[in-house]
Write an enzyme that holds these catalytic residues in place. Structure first.
Site, PDB file in Angstrom:
ATOM      1  N   GLY A  19       0.817  -1.204   0.000  1.00 13.77           N
ATOM      2  CA  GLY A  19       0.000   0.000   0.000  1.00 13.77           C
ATOM      3  C   GLY A  19       0.845   1.245   0.000  1.00 13.77           C
ATOM      4  O   GLY A  19       2.047   1.218  -0.270  1.00 13.77           O
ATOM      5  N   GLY A  20       0.185   2.382   0.329  1.00 14.87           N
ATOM      6  CA  GLY A  20       0.842   3.669   0.237  1.00 14.87           C
ATOM      7  C   GLY A  20       1.979   3.844   1.222  1.00 14.87           C
ATOM      8  O   GLY A  20       2.913   4.607   0.974  1.00 14.87           O
ATOM      9  N   VAL A  24       3.350  -5.361   3.467  1.00 22.91           N
ATOM     10  CA  VAL A  24       3.073  -6.213   4.618  1.00 22.91           C
ATOM     11  C   VAL A  24       3.516  -7.630   4.292  1.00 22.91           C
ATOM     12  O   VAL A  24       3.224  -8.157   3.213  1.00 22.91           O
ATOM     13  CB  VAL A  24       1.568  -6.197   4.975  1.00 22.91           C
ATOM     14  CG1 VAL A  24       1.304  -7.068   6.195  1.00 22.91           C
ATOM     15  CG2 VAL A  24       1.094  -4.776   5.234  1.00 22.91           C
ATOM     16  N   LYS A  39       4.667  -4.923   8.884  1.00 24.37           N
ATOM     17  CA  LYS A  39       4.486  -3.829   7.925  1.00 24.37           C
ATOM     18  C   LYS A  39       5.797  -3.055   7.864  1.00 24.37           C
ATOM     19  O   LYS A  39       6.224  -2.452   8.847  1.00 24.37           O
ATOM     20  CB  LYS A  39       3.335  -2.909   8.323  1.00 24.37           C
ATOM     21  CG  LYS A  39       3.175  -1.720   7.363  1.00 24.37           C
ATOM     22  CD  LYS A  39       2.028  -0.819   7.775  1.00 24.37           C
ATOM     23  CE  LYS A  39       0.699  -1.351   7.306  1.00 24.37           C
ATOM     24  NZ  LYS A  39       0.355  -0.993   5.935  1.00 24.37           N
ATOM     25  N   ASP A 128      -8.300   6.869   8.550  1.00 25.04           N
ATOM     26  CA  ASP A 128      -8.344   6.301   7.197  1.00 25.04           C
ATOM     27  C   ASP A 128      -9.277   5.091   7.169  1.00 25.04           C
ATOM     28  O   ASP A 128      -8.902   4.001   6.738  1.00 25.04           O
ATOM     29  CB  ASP A 128      -6.937   5.903   6.740  1.00 25.04           C
ATOM     30  CG  ASP A 128      -6.875   5.663   5.226  1.00 25.04           C
ATOM     31  OD1 ASP A 128      -7.791   6.122   4.517  1.00 25.04           O
ATOM     32  OD2 ASP A 128      -5.912   5.024   4.765  1.00 25.04           O
ATOM     33  N   ASP A 146      -4.441  -0.973  10.584  1.00 21.66           N
ATOM     34  CA  ASP A 146      -3.801   0.317  10.278  1.00 21.66           C
ATOM     35  C   ASP A 146      -4.367   1.431  11.140  1.00 21.66           C
ATOM     36  O   ASP A 146      -4.575   2.551  10.678  1.00 21.66           O
ATOM     37  CB  ASP A 146      -3.952   0.662   8.794  1.00 21.66           C
ATOM     38  CG  ASP A 146      -2.912  -0.058   7.946  1.00 21.66           C
ATOM     39  OD1 ASP A 146      -2.161  -0.869   8.519  1.00 21.66           O
ATOM     40  OD2 ASP A 146      -2.856   0.186   6.738  1.00 21.66           O
TER      41      ASP A 146
END
Length: 796
Positions: A19-20, A24, A39, A128, A146
Site C-alpha cells: 500500500g501507500g 506487509v 508492515k 483512514d 492500520d
C-alpha cells in the site's frame, strides 16, 4: 525482502499486500515462535518524523480489543522502520462484503463501530476508515487494521497532498481542518452507504470527490436501493452530516443502532434483490462475474458477537453506582488527548490517589480525605457542566458529596481534561461559577469542609487551565516514545500481577487496594503513582524506617513498605526500575510552614506542597491554587504590539541577495548575514545556493537555539509583495509566528520564552488553544496576517 530477518528475530516469509505506506509480510517471530504480520514502512524523513511515529506506535500498542488488529512492537533495522502486528487468518472486508447478506454486513460494521468507540475513548482516531482496512478472520469476525497509521503517513509525507482515501474522506479532513473522533464516524457512514446501496456516495476524479465531500449533498440511499428501511437511511445520512456536531455522538451509539437494523433485517427475511454495480477499482476483484448480489437477508442466524475485552477505558464497571452514572455521561462523547495532556492529567490523578504521605507513629494519612474530596468535586462539577447545570445534575452532585464514595480509582485523564474544557472560555467560566455557587448552597458537607478562606467552594489543588497541572507534575520538556513505552510496560505488570498492584496501593493509599476499579487505572496514572511511591519510600521518615524494621524482624509481619520493596524486586524489570529512580529527584519534599495554613487547613501537611521545577524560593503552595480565576483574570501575558512584523518575499529576496554578495566578497568587518531586528530577536536569511524549491530563514537570539523556517523559493522570484512571514512579540519575550512554507501551506510557531520551548502547529486553532492554556494574548488576526485582508491596528 522475502527471506530477510529483521534484527535477528523476524523472518519475512511471504508478501501479503502492498500500500501507500509500504508492504506487509507474513513473518515468524523466532523468539516467541509465533506467526506475525510485519508492515515495512517506506523511507521516512528525519529523526523528528521517526520520533513522532514511535510515539504514536507506543500509544497504539495498548489498543487491546477483539476487533482491532494488535500492534505488538515497533522497531528499526538498518534504517528500515517496521511494525509487528497480529496476523489475521482471512481476507479483507473489501473483497468479501459483496458476497454476504446485508444483515451480515450490518453485524460486521457494528463490531467495527465498537472498535472505533473503544479507541476513541483512549484518545486515538483512525483517520483512514475504509473497507480495505477492515480484515476478516476465517469466521468473518472483523479486525480493524492500520489504526492511527495514516497520521504517520501525514508526518512522513513531503508531497503536500491531503492524506487519506478520497472516497471515504470526511469534509473536515478534505478541507485540511483539525480532526477529532467524528471524522471516523463520517468515514464509517460512507462504508455503510456503500454497503447499503452498492456504491460510495460520490465518484469521479480524486479532487472532484474531495470537493463533493465538502460541498455536495449525497443522494438519498433509498433512491439507489428502495428496499432499505427509513431508519437505516436516517442513520446513514446522520453519519454523512457535513457538520461533525450533527453526527451520532459515539461509536457505541452507532453499534447499537446497527444491531437493531440487523435484527429487523433478519426478522423481515425478504427475498427481494438489488443490483449493486461495482465501484471503480473493484472490478475483477470480486467473486461475482456480473457485479450483482442479493440484498435479501437469509434465515441463518448471524454469528454470535465476540465478547468485549475485560478492560475498558470508559467508566469502570466497579465504580460506585452514582459515580458510574455520572462517568458514563461524561465519557459518552470521546475527546482526543495529546501526549502532554496525558502526562499532566495522569500526574494530577496520581497525586490525588497517592500524594498523601504516611505520617506519625501510626503512619496515618492526614491528607487523604482532602484528596478524596478534590476528586469528588472534579467529578461533580464536570457532570454539572456537561449536563447544562440542570436541577438533576445539581442534586446528583450534592448526593455524591454527602455520601462521599471514593471515586479516585474510577477517574481517568479524560475526566480531568473535560473538567478543564468545561471552563475554557469566559462564558463557560461564568456558568462554572454559578454552578459552583449552587452546589455550595445545596450541600451542607461542602459548606462545612470544602470552602476556602473566602467562602468559595475550593478545597485547593483545583486547576483552572492545563498549565496549572505543571505545578503537580515533574518538569519535563517533552513526552517521548521511551516514556510512553515505560508507561505501557509498568501498566502490563500492574494489570497482570495482583500482588504487585496490591503492594503499591496498600503503601500509597488507604483503601484503593480493595477497590476493583483500580485495575483499570490508565497507564498515564499508574506510572506516576509508582514514581511517587518510590519517591516516598526512598525519602521516608525515621519513624517509618523503624516501623519497617520492627514489623519485619520482631513481629515477622512485613509492613506495607517492606511488601512493596519485595514486590518491586520480583515484578518490575530492572531497567524500568532504574528509569523510575532516575526521575525521583523531580519530586521535592518541602518543609511544613504552619503559618501558611488557616483553620480550614488544620490537617494539611508538606505532602500537599510541591516544588515547581527549581523556583527561586523553592516552593509553591498548591492550596493557593484557587480554581476561581480564569487566565484572563490572572494577569494575561500581552503582546507588545497588536500588529506583527511582516516580511514579504521581496524583503527576503533583498536579504538573500545581500548575503550572497557578502559571501562572494568577504569583508572581515561586516557579517555575511544582515540582521533584521524582530523585538529582542533578529531575522536572517541563510544564503544557500544549492536548492531552488525553498528558502531558508531563521530567527535568532534564543539561548542555544534558533527558529528555522523553510519558505517558498527566494532566489526563484515570485510575487515580491506576497507576505510570507509574520511575527508577534510578547512582553515576556515569547514569540508567535506564522509563515508560508515551501509547499505554500501556512504554519504556526510559538516560542515560549519562560520555559525555553518551541511549539509547532499547522492549524491556527491549535496555537490559540495553547496560548489560552499558557495565559497569553492571542493575536486577533492570526489567520489573516499573510492574506490581502490583513489590516494593521495601528497603520503607519
Amino acid at each position: 525482502m522475502i527471506g530477510t530477518t529483521l534484527n535477528q528475530r523476524f523472518s519475512l516469509e511471504k508478501e501479503l499486500g502492498r500500500g501507500g505506506m509500504g508492504a506487509v509480510y507474513r513473518a515468524t517471530d523466532q523468539i516467541l515462535q509465533r506467526s506475525v504480520a510485519i508492515k515495512v514502512l517506506k523511507e521516512q524523513s528525519g529523526e523528528e518524523v521517526n520520533r513522532r511515529i514511535r510515539l504514536e506506535a507506543q500509544i497504539l500498542a495498548r489498543l487491546l480489543h477483539d476487533h482491532v488488529v494488535r500492534l505488538y512492537d515497533f522497531g528499526e533495522a538498518n534504517g528500515t522502520w517496521y511494525l509487528v502486528m497480529e496476523e489475521v487468518d482471512g481476507t479483507s472486508y473489501l473483497r468479501r462484503w459483496r458476497s454476504i447478506t446485508l444483515a451480515e454486513r450490518l453485524r460486521i460494521l457494528a463490531h467495527v463501530a465498537d472498535a472505533l468507540d473503544y479507541a476513541h475513548h483512549q484518545g486515538v482516531i483512525h483517520r483512514d476508515m475504509k473497507p480495505g482496512n477492515v480484515l476478516l478472520t476465517a469466521t468473518d469476525q472483523p479486525k480493524l487494521s492500520d489504526f492511527g497509521l495514516s497520521v504517520m503517513a501525514e508526518q512522513a509525507d513531503e508531497s503536500g497532498t491531503i492524506r487519506g482515501t478520497p472516497q471515504y474522506m470526511s469534509p473536515e479532513q478534505a478541507s485540511g481542518q483539525r480532526l477529532d473522533f467524528r471524522t471516523d464516524l463520517y468515514s464509517l457512514g460512507v462504508m455503510l452507504y456503500e454497503n447499503a446501496t452498492g456504491s460510495v456516495p460520490f465518484t469521479g476524479k480524486s479532487m472532484s470527490v474531495i470537493a463533493q465531500h465538502v460541498n455536495a449533498i449525497p443522494e438519498s440511499p433509498r433512491i439507489r436501493n428502495p428496499a432499505l428501511s427509513e431508519s437505516l437511511e436516517t442513520l446513514i445520512l446522520q453519519l454523512l452530516s457535513k457538520k461533525p456536531d450533527h453526527r451520532p455522538a459515539s461509536g457505541s451509539e452507532i453499534a447499537r443502532r446497527l444491531r437493531e437494523e440487523m435484527e429487523q433485517e433478519l426478522a423481515r427475511g425478504t427475498t427481494s434483490t438489488g443490483q449493486l454495480p461495482l465501484t471503480d477499482g473493484e472490478r475483477g476483484r470480486q467473486d461475482s462475474t456480473n457485479g450483482t448480489i442479493t440484498l435479501s437477508a437469509s434465515k441463518a442466524t448471524a454469528p454470535a458477537p465476540t465478547p468485549a475485552p475485560v478492560l475498558s477505558y470508559g467508566a469502570p464497571k466497579a465504580a460506585p453506582p452514582l459515580a458510574k452514572s455520572m462517568l458514563d455521561s461524561i465519557l459518552a462523547e470521546p475527546i482526543m488527548l495529546t501526549a502532554d495532556e496525558r502526562y499532566l492529567c495522569g500526574h494530577y490523578l496520581a497525586y490525588l490517589l497517592g500524594g498523601s504521605r504516611r505520617k506519625g507513629l501510626l503512619l496515618r494519612r492526614p491528607l487523604d480525605p482532602r484528596n478524596a474530596d478534590r476528586a469528588r468535586l472534579i467529578l461533580a462539577m464536570t457532570s454539572i457542566m456537561l449536563a447544562g447545570n440542570s436541577d438533576e445534575s445539581i442534586a446528583n452532585a450534592v448526593e455524591l458529596l454527602e455520601q462521599r464514595p471514593d471515586v479516585r480509582s474510577s477517574l481517568s485523564p479524560i475526566v480531568v481534561a473535560k473538567y478543564l474544557l468545561s471552563r475554557d472560555s469566559p462564558a463557560k467560566t461564568k456558568k462554572f461559577r454559578r454552578a459552583r455557587k449552587q452546589l455550595l448552597e445545596a450541600s451542607k458537607y461542602a459548606r462545612e469542609h470544602l470552602t476556602d478562606e473566602k467562602g468559595v467552594l475550593n478545597p485547593g489543588l483545583m486547576p483552572a487551565v492545563l498549565s496549572d497541572l505543571q505545578k503537580v507534575a515533574p518538569e519535563r520538556t517533552e513526552v517521548d516514545d521511551e516514556l510512553v513505552e515505560r508507561w505501557n510496560q509498568v501498566a502490563e505488570v500492574w494489570r497482570d500481577n495482583v500482588k504487585f498492584r496490591t503492594a503499591v496501593l496498600r503503601y500509597a493509599t488507604r483503601n484503593a487496594a480493595n477497590d476493583p476499579a483500580s485495575i483499570e487505572l490508565w497507564p498515564e496514572v499508574v506510572y506516576p503513582l509508582i514514581e511517587r511511591v518510590r519517591w516516598q519510600r526512598q525519602t521516608r521518615t525515621k519513624a517509618e524506617a523503624i516501623w519497617d524494621n520492627v514489623c519485619a524482624h520482631l513481629l515477622h509481619v512485613p509492613d506495607a513498605g517492606v511488601q512493596l520493596d519485595r514486590a518491586f524486586e520480583k515484578a518490575v524489570p530492572a531497567q524500568v526500575v532504574q528509569q523510575l529512580d532516575a526521575d525521583l529527584d523531580s519530586f521535592d519534599d518541602e518543609p511544613i510552614l504552619d503559618a501558611d495554613f488557616g483553620p480550614a487547613d488544620s490537617q494539611a501537611s508538606n505532602a500537599d506542597r510541591l516544588a515547581v521545577g527549581r523556583s527561586s524560593d523553592g516552593a509553591v503552595n498548591l492550596d493557593a491554587l484557587v480554581d476561581d480565576p480564569g487566565p484572563s483574570e490572572r494577569g494575561i501575558v500581552s503582546l507588545t504590539n497588536p500588529d506583527p512584523y511582516r516580511f514579504t518575499l521581496g524583503d527576503l529576496g533583498d536579504l538573500w541577495q545581500e548575503a550572497i554578495a557578502a559571501l562572494r566578497t568577504p569583508n572581515k568587518n561586516k557579517p555575511a548575514h544582515r540582521l533584521v531586528p524582530v523585538g529582542p530577536y533578529r531575522l536572517v536569511v541563510i544564503p544557500s545556493v544549492r536548492g531552488r524549491s525553498a528558502g531558508q530563514v531563521a530567527i535568532q537570539g534564543m539561548p542555544n537555539k534558533q527558529i528555522e523556517m523553510l519558505t517558498p523559493s527566494i532566489r526563484m522570484g515570485g510575487s515580491g509583495r506576497k507576505p510570507v512571514i509574520a511575527v508577534w512579540i510578547y512582553r515576556d519575550n515569547s514569540l508567535a509566528a506564522t509563515y508560508l512554507d515551501f509547499k505554500k501551506s501556512e504554519n504556526y510557531i510559538l516560542w515560549h520564552a519562560p520555559n525555553g520551548q518551541q511549539f509547532n502547529f499547522d492549524d491556527p486553532g491549535e496555537l490559540n488553544h495553547m496560548l489560552y492554556n499558557l495565559g497569553m494574548e492571542s493575536p486577533d488576526q492570526l489567520d489573516r496576517a499573510l492574506s490581502k485582508s490583513f489590516k494593521p491596528k495601528k497603520p503607519v
